[in-house]
Design an enzyme around this catalytic site. Sequence first.
Site, short mmCIF file in Angstrom:
data_model
loop_
_atom_site.label_atom_id
_atom_site.label_comp_id
_atom_site.label_asym_id
_atom_site.label_seq_id
_atom_site.Cartn_x
_atom_site.Cartn_y
_atom_site.Cartn_z
N CYS A 124 -24.99 7.55 26.43
CA CYS A 124 -24.32 6.80 27.49
C CYS A 124 -22.94 7.35 27.83
O CYS A 124 -22.29 6.87 28.75
CB CYS A 124 -24.20 5.33 27.09
N TYR A 142 -55.03 13.78 -19.96
CA TYR A 142 -54.39 14.83 -20.76
C TYR A 142 -54.14 14.48 -22.22
O TYR A 142 -53.46 15.21 -22.93
CB TYR A 142 -53.09 15.29 -20.11
N CYS A 168 -21.14 4.54 18.37
CA CYS A 168 -20.95 4.49 19.82
C CYS A 168 -20.35 3.12 20.12
O CYS A 168 -20.86 2.10 19.67
CB CYS A 168 -22.30 4.64 20.53
N LYS A 170 -47.42 19.38 -15.61
CA LYS A 170 -46.96 18.00 -15.67
C LYS A 170 -47.21 17.38 -14.29
O LYS A 170 -46.58 17.76 -13.30
CB LYS A 170 -45.46 17.97 -16.01
N CYS A 228 -25.16 0.68 25.91
CA CYS A 228 -25.74 1.97 25.55
C CYS A 228 -27.27 1.82 25.48
O CYS A 228 -27.78 1.00 24.71
CB CYS A 228 -25.19 2.44 24.20
N CYS A 263 -20.90 9.61 23.21
CA CYS A 263 -22.30 9.25 22.94
C CYS A 263 -23.25 10.10 23.79
O CYS A 263 -23.06 10.18 25.01
CB CYS A 263 -22.51 7.77 23.24
S1 IVH Z 1 -48.47 14.12 -22.54
C1 IVH Z 1 -46.98 11.73 -26.17
N1 IVH Z 1 -49.24 15.65 -20.57
O1 IVH Z 1 -45.04 12.86 -18.12
C2 IVH Z 1 -47.26 12.62 -25.03
N2 IVH Z 1 -47.76 13.86 -20.08
O2 IVH Z 1 -42.25 12.46 -19.33
C3 IVH Z 1 -47.85 11.92 -23.89
N3 IVH Z 1 -47.24 13.63 -17.68
O3 IVH Z 1 -45.27 9.62 -19.34
C4 IVH Z 1 -47.69 12.58 -22.58
N4 IVH Z 1 -48.47 15.29 -16.98
O4 IVH Z 1 -46.78 10.25 -17.41
C5 IVH Z 1 -48.49 14.59 -20.94
N5 IVH Z 1 -50.06 17.05 -18.90
C6 IVH Z 1 -49.32 16.01 -19.27
C7 IVH Z 1 -48.59 15.24 -18.34
C8 IVH Z 1 -47.80 14.17 -18.78
C9 IVH Z 1 -47.66 14.32 -16.63
C10 IVH Z 1 -46.29 12.50 -17.61
C11 IVH Z 1 -46.69 11.28 -18.37
C12 IVH Z 1 -45.57 10.98 -19.31
C13 IVH Z 1 -44.43 11.76 -18.72
C14 IVH Z 1 -43.50 12.21 -19.81
#
Ligand code: IVH
Length: 677
Positions: free
Chosen positions: A417, A232, A432, A121, A438, A414
Amino acid sequence: MYAIRTRMDQVQRITELRKLLHEYNYLYYVQNAPVISDQDFDTLMHELQDLEKRHPECFDPNSPTQRVGSDLNQKSGFEQVKHKYPMLSLDNTYSEADVTEFYNRVSRDLGEPFRICCELKFDGLSISLTYRHGKLVQAVTRGDGVMGDDVTANVRTIRSIPLVLKPDSGYPDEFEIRGEVLMPWDSFNALNAKRQAEGEQLFANPRNAASGTLKQQNAQIVAERGLDAYLYYLLGTDIEGNSHIDNLLTARNWGFKISDHIKICDTLQQVLDFLDYWDQARKSLPVATDGVVLKVDSLSQQQELGFKSRSPRWAIAYKFHAERAVTRLNSVSYQVGRTGAVTPVANLDPVLLAGTVVKRATLNNADFIQAFDLYIGDMVYIEKGGEIIPKICGVDYDSRSFMIGDKVTFITTCPECGAKLVRIPGESVTYCSNTNNCPSQLKGRIEHFIQRKAMDIEGLGTETIDLLFSKGLVRTYFDLYKLKVQDLCYLEGLGDKSARIIVHSIEDSKQVPFDRVLFAMGIRFVGQTTAKSLARKFGSLHNLASASFEELKNTPDIGERIAQSIIDFFSENPGIEDAVSALGLNTQMSVNVAENGAQLNMSLDGMSIVISGVFSHHSRDEYKDIIEAHGGKNSSSISSKTTFVLAGENMGPAKREKAAQLGVPVKSEDEFLEMIK
Ligand code: IVH
């Protein structure tokens, strides 16, 4: 060498160069496998830029030359666009037990074998890209999930996002692909180092930096900040195949940057192993990640599971716990700010935490130290919250030995000072008491005064102020205005040139508008926004200094604490109003804006004004404010509805031509100022 080519040849060469540069760009930014030197790349890029200049009819927003961004396409806001498919969020969890529950629920609901695609993520901001006939046509932020900002011009500057897809790689005519725009640690650290040197506020983390950057009005700035993007999620009606991971791998062949760290899991144990592995391994990635996203891989199974109101039932985000590090507390120092507030700071053995080396952490205040029962030599846990400076979040009491150092107790005098420290009952801050003598407070007030957001005095920084202070040349910010070139040019590290810049810039600061002067004066709790609010309501320093507590309290954004602080400030500094006026600083709003609207000599009501070029009396942003304060509307492009163009120097020839074509008048900066006087 191409001067002798025919037009046809030149146009052909443009196509050829674009193709080549797209490919080299892809190999460098997506594949991390450059095949030519930077210098050769630049030579080709210059050749293309040159040819495009000669053939404006060949303009293409997706040309590799457009990666540098333009500062002409500034808009006063981004256009709002409705997402074709809403951008949903994901259910979040920090616990493996919830992940197990998710897995079991999916298994129950499907009643058949399934596979989970595990991905990192990425911690940035989500973006939705639309491609038509292999070309990027639109990039929109998530916004509220239904509507987002059209940030296409900015996204075009992100080198790892393809402007055109690989020829004949089999992409559909139209599709959307979603991903995350992020700022790699290297770019983030470099950006913050630069901002620190320039006295600008630092970004707390790469996510804020990426988001702040993508929302910039100037694509050239975006281009310089080194953003990156991972994709992604592929959407569209013409997508073949029934597997999420296959879609991603196919998109990779079209030219997209897809993470290498994706795993298809057949069992819950494999999923949990992936989580455990990346909890540690992510620390050596070049970009920030904050968890793992688990997605049911089969698209038909995704469909069967469906959606809840704002998130899919076929996916979940597992979030890593905030990164922690453990290190030794070597000493505690105390910093005295311009308001006299004393902040304890822990000096630590350097340790790597979430992408940066940490040597210091805040200890907040006396209560905080007491609650942790700290000793010098303690092993402490540190964590980064939303703030830049990490905080101490625990002590490893077990590792204390009889060799432990002294107990940490908050100082009573302080460190700068020697004056007695005081604590206002009910407040956690210690001050202070030596407000007017100061050195830390005096120097802090000058530093506050000169910063860019305040009087914007060039050539002075912490070190120069220390020097001027130690030589007895300045004690208060009023003394700055007495400085002469001959006072400065013989000082260590300053020459004639720097001395002139400083003196000149101090003189220039007399043009700074009243709200910034008010902020610069350093009234406790009066930040930039409060200063603007006060300037608008009271119109002059004189009115503010004579305002009653009630009047102050009835100002937007101002509560009792700020109102009292303003009253105290003027009673403790009785002559300050005259002293500031005597320096020649602005002590009145230049545009006489009274509360609840403008009382103006000249109204721009109903006018639509386009600003173009570079100005000398005010910045572009100030002109935008002035236009709005007079009831006018700022518009980004010239049309038949434009009332006039406010033109500074270097107004683009295209804009000038368009204004002439449509018969839109062009006013100079001086004409405009005269008009609204
Ligand atoms: S999938 C419907 N894959 O996480 C599914 N999201 O809390 C769509 N994000 O808004 C999202 N890495 O900005 C997906 N490998 C990943 C991700 C990812 C980061 C973020 C994305 C999303 C948020 C969800």
